[in-house]
Design a protein around this motif. Structure first.
Motif, PDB file in Angstrom:
ATOM      1  N   ILE A 180       0.828  -1.204   0.000  1.00 31.77           N
ATOM      2  CA  ILE A 180       0.000   0.000   0.000  1.00 31.77           C
ATOM      3  C   ILE A 180       0.865   1.257   0.000  1.00 31.77           C
ATOM      4  CG2 ILE A 180      -1.907  -1.161   1.157  1.00 31.77           C
ATOM      5  CD1 ILE A 180      -1.033   0.258   3.741  1.00 31.77           C
ATOM      6  N   TRP A 181       0.280   2.331  -0.446  1.00 30.58           N
ATOM      7  CA  TRP A 181       0.915   3.647  -0.385  1.00 30.58           C
ATOM      8  C   TRP A 181       0.605   4.236   0.979  1.00 30.58           C
ATOM      9  CZ3 TRP A 181       3.750   6.181  -4.262  1.00 30.58           C
ATOM     10  CH2 TRP A 181       3.890   5.455  -5.435  1.00 30.58           C
ATOM     11  N   LEU A 182       1.611   4.751   1.648  1.00 28.50           N
ATOM     12  CA  LEU A 182       1.436   5.362   2.964  1.00 28.50           C
ATOM     13  C   LEU A 182       1.023   6.824   2.847  1.00 28.50           C
ATOM     14  CD1 LEU A 182       4.593   3.786   4.601  1.00 28.50           C
ATOM     15  CD2 LEU A 182       2.216   3.022   4.802  1.00 28.50           C
ATOM     16  N   ASN A 183       1.478   7.451   1.778  1.00 27.76           N
ATOM     17  CA  ASN A 183       1.132   8.841   1.469  1.00 27.76           C
ATOM     18  C   ASN A 183       1.463   9.061  -0.006  1.00 27.76           C
ATOM     19  OD1 ASN A 183       3.998   9.587   1.308  1.00 27.76           O
ATOM     20  ND2 ASN A 183       3.967   9.467   3.547  1.00 27.76           N
ATOM     21  N   ARG A 184       1.468  10.284  -0.486  1.00 31.76           N
ATOM     22  CA  ARG A 184       1.654  10.509  -1.926  1.00 31.76           C
ATOM     23  C   ARG A 184       3.051  10.170  -2.421  1.00 31.76           C
ATOM     24  NH1 ARG A 184       3.777  15.492  -3.634  1.00 31.76           N
ATOM     25  NH2 ARG A 184       4.487  16.743  -1.903  1.00 31.76           N
ATOM     26  N   ASP A 185       4.034  10.072  -1.521  1.00 33.65           N
ATOM     27  CA  ASP A 185       5.415   9.803  -1.926  1.00 33.65           C
ATOM     28  C   ASP A 185       5.962   8.457  -1.475  1.00 33.65           C
ATOM     29  OD1 ASP A 185       5.643  12.309  -3.153  1.00 33.65           O
ATOM     30  OD2 ASP A 185       6.321  13.270  -1.296  1.00 33.65           O
ATOM     31  N   GLU A 186       5.307   7.795  -0.519  1.00 33.71           N
ATOM     32  CA  GLU A 186       5.865   6.571   0.052  1.00 33.71           C
ATOM     33  C   GLU A 186       4.972   5.358  -0.195  1.00 33.71           C
ATOM     34  OE1 GLU A 186       8.469   7.591   3.901  1.00 33.71           O
ATOM     35  OE2 GLU A 186       6.317   7.902   4.182  1.00 33.71           O
TER      36      GLU A 186
END
Length: 121
Positions: A70-76
């Motif tokens: 999963i993506w943790l935020n828009r960059d990670e």
């Protein structure tokens, strides 16, 4: 690849796709030939075109990618990697930097993580 729209064809042999990024158009995958060096490819989910490659920095020598998640935020995005022990990392796709999230020991065959795409060795 499909995801709420028309099917998209990808050039290349990609495995271990992440979930769709918060931007609604990007996924991370591993090009099969690049499994060992810890390099991922950002793909445009609408066109199937590669956007750029990201090399993971901060992995111990010999560690290779076992899965994306999963993506943790828009960059990670979450990446699982390891050689002796299995470790979940947050990978910053803008810099390639990793930060350790959790360690799961060396029980590869019996470990199940929700929403993680695996490569079996």
């Amino acid at each position: 690849m499909t995801g709420g729209g028309k099917p998209v064809r990808l050039d290349g042999v990609f495995i271990m796709f992440s979930e769709l990024a918060p931007d609604g158009r990007t996924v991370v995958a591993v090009e099969f030939d690049e499994l060992k060096p810890g390099r991922l490819t950002l793909l445009d989910a609408r066109t199937g075109r590669p956007l750029r490659k990201v090399s993971m920095r901060g992995l111990p020598p010999g560690d290779r990618i076992d899965g994306t998640g999963i993506w943790l935020n828009r960059d990670e995005v979450t990446v699982v990697a390891g050689s002796r022990e299995l470790v979940a990392y947050a990978l910053d796709v803008t810099t390639g930097r990793t930060r350790r999230l959790a360690s799961y020991g060396n029980e590869r065959r019996s470990l199940t993580l929700p929403r993680v795409s695996w490569a079996f060795r």
